[in-house]
Design a protein around this motif. Structure first.
Motif, mmCIF file in Angstrom:
data_model
loop_
_atom_site.group_PDB
_atom_site.id
_atom_site.type_symbol
_atom_site.label_atom_id
_atom_site.label_comp_id
_atom_site.label_asym_id
_atom_site.label_seq_id
_atom_site.Cartn_x
_atom_site.Cartn_y
_atom_site.Cartn_z
ATOM 1 N N LEU A 49 20.767 -15.698 -16.415
ATOM 2 C CA LEU A 49 21.836 -15.710 -15.414
ATOM 3 C C LEU A 49 21.670 -16.924 -14.529
ATOM 4 O O LEU A 49 20.572 -17.465 -14.383
ATOM 5 N N SER A 50 22.758 -17.347 -13.938
ATOM 6 C CA SER A 50 22.719 -18.439 -12.971
ATOM 7 C C SER A 50 23.560 -18.049 -11.768
ATOM 8 O O SER A 50 24.522 -17.283 -11.885
ATOM 9 N N VAL A 51 23.182 -18.571 -10.601
ATOM 10 C CA VAL A 51 23.868 -18.286 -9.345
ATOM 11 C C VAL A 51 24.071 -19.591 -8.610
ATOM 12 O O VAL A 51 23.146 -20.393 -8.475
ATOM 13 N N ARG A 62 26.900 -16.173 -13.287
ATOM 14 C CA ARG A 62 27.206 -16.200 -14.719
ATOM 15 C C ARG A 62 25.982 -15.721 -15.477
ATOM 16 O O ARG A 62 24.868 -16.155 -15.193
ATOM 17 N N PHE A 63 26.200 -14.820 -16.417
ATOM 18 C CA PHE A 63 25.062 -14.290 -17.164
ATOM 19 C C PHE A 63 25.483 -13.900 -18.564
ATOM 20 O O PHE A 63 26.671 -13.678 -18.853
ATOM 21 N N VAL A 78 22.811 -5.906 -12.908
ATOM 22 C CA VAL A 78 22.757 -7.330 -12.571
ATOM 23 C C VAL A 78 23.378 -7.562 -11.195
ATOM 24 O O VAL A 78 22.815 -8.277 -10.347
ATOM 25 N N VAL A 79 24.538 -6.974 -10.950
ATOM 26 C CA VAL A 79 25.217 -7.146 -9.666
ATOM 27 C C VAL A 79 24.338 -6.640 -8.523
ATOM 28 O O VAL A 79 24.172 -7.304 -7.494
ATOM 29 N N MET A 80 23.754 -5.451 -8.685
ATOM 30 C CA MET A 80 22.900 -4.885 -7.641
ATOM 31 C C MET A 80 21.714 -5.777 -7.349
ATOM 32 O O MET A 80 21.376 -6.040 -6.194
#
Length: 293
Positions: A49-51, A62-63, A78-80
Motif C-alpha cells: 500500500l502507499s499513502v 492505494r493498495f 486496511v482502512v482502519m
C-alpha cells in the motif's frame, strides 16, 4: 484499489512523513517523494500500500493484494489501520485549545498546528520496534529491525513494480518466539525480551489490543519481562492510541525540556509537569519531540 480517506483540520504531512522516513525498515517500508509505502500481510493475504496527500483534507491510499481479490473485510482492515497509523480521527482544534493554556506549549502549537501523533500499522510490529529501540539510537534500532526482517520476515509473494524496495512482510510471532535473535547483534537479555513478547502474544492474542484505560493497558505490558515504563507507554501511545500515554523517561523529551526552559528535569519532575497536559500528554510529547529535532 484507490481510496480517499478524509480527516478534519490541519495536517502537517511533512512532519508525519519525516517521522516515518527516519524509521523506515529496509524491505518493509519506503518513503519516496511525498509518499509512504509498505508491505503488509492480513488474513493470509500479502500486498503493498502507499499513502500520500490527496485532494482537499484527504489522504490518497492505494493498495493491492498479491494475485488475489480484496475482500470487503480486508479492505475494512486496511482502512482502519491507515486511519490509526496516520492519526486521521484526531480533533486537533480541540486538543490545541486544551493544551494552549500552558505557556510552554503555546509557541509549539502555533508553529505546528497540524502536528499529529504517528500511530502503528501493527501492534506486534510496533512492540518489536519499541524493544529494539531500548537504550540505543533510532538508526541503530532501524538497522537491527532491517536485519530481523531480512532473516525472519517472509518474502513478499508478489512484488510491486512501483515499489521495488518492498521485498518482505514483517516476521510473525511464531517465527520470533523460537528464533535465535541474539544473532542479530544485540544483548541476549534484549533478544529474550523480543522472544518473550512474541510468545506472550501467541498465548494471549488480545495482549496488545486497547484496554479499558491507559493504566490497564500499561499494566498488562509491564508484566512482561524486559518491558519497562518507557516501552509500555510508547506502545500504548502509538498502537493502543491512548493519547494520555507519556514516556516521561524519554531522552528526547528531557532534552527538549532542557532547551525550552533552560534546565533539564528528571523523569519524575517531567511527569509532574505533564499533569497540566492531561488528557493529551501524548500530543504534548509529540510537540516536544518535534521541538527537540
Amino acid at each position: 484499489m484507490r481510496l480517499l480517506l478524509p480527516y478534519a483540520g490541519p495536517y502537517d504531512w511533512q512532519a508525519m512523513l519525516g517521522f516515518l522516513a527516519r524509521r523506515a525498515i529496509a524491505g518493509l517500508e519506503v518513503v519516496q517523494g511525498e509518499a509512504y509505502a509498505r508491505s503488509f500481510e492480513l488474513d493470509g493475504q500479502s500486498g503493498t500500500l502507499s499513502v500520500r496527500p490527496g485532494p482537499g483534507e484527504q489522504l490518497d491510499v492505494r493498495f493491492q493484494s498479491a494475485g488475489q481479490d480484496l475482500s470487503p473485510q480486508l479492505i475494512g482492515q486496511v482502512v482502519m489501520r491507515v486511519r490509526r497509523q496516520f492519526d486521521l480521527d484526531a480533533d486537533l482544534q480541540r486538543i490545541a485549545r486544551e493544551l494552549a493554556g500552558d505557556e510552554l506549549l503555546q509557541p509549539l502549537l502555533r508553529s505546528r498546528p497540524g502536528l499529529r501523533v504517528p500511530g502503528a500499522w501493527d501492534g506486534f510490529e510496533l512492540a518489536i520496534r519499541a524493544v529494539l529501540g531500548q537504550q540505543i539510537t533510532v538508526q541503530g534500532a532501524i538497522d537491527l529491525a532491517g536485519r530481523l526482517v531480512a532473516l525472519h520476515g517472509r518474502p513478499l509473494a508478489c512484488g510491486d513494480p512501483l515499489w521495488p524496495g518492498l521485498s518482505h512482510v514483517f516476521a510473525t510471532p511464531t517465527a520470533l518466539a523460537s528464533a535465535d535473535l541474539a544473532a542479530l547483534g544485540m544483548p541476549r537479555s534484549r533478544a529474550r525480551t523480543l522472544s518473550g513478547v512474541a510468545q506472550a502474544l501467541l498465548d494471549d492474542p488480545l495482549l496488545l489490543e486497547p484496554k479499558g484505560s491507559l493504566q490497564q493497558g500499561v499494566q498488562g505490558l509491564l508484566q512482561l519481562s524486559g518491558i519497562g515504563d518507557w516501552t509500555a507507554h510508547y506502545i500504548a501511545l502509538r498502537h493502543m492510541r491512548e493519547m494520555d500515554a507519556f514516556p516521561a523517561a524519554d531522552v528526547g523529551l528531557l532534552n527538549a525540556m532542557a532547551t525550552l526552559q533552560g534546565q533539564r528535569p528528571n523523569a519524575r519532575q517531567l511527569l509532574a509537569r505533564a499533569e497540566a497536559w492531561r488528557p493529551w500528554r501524548g500530543y504534548a510529547a509529540q510537540h516536544l519531540w518535534a521541538a527537540g529535532g
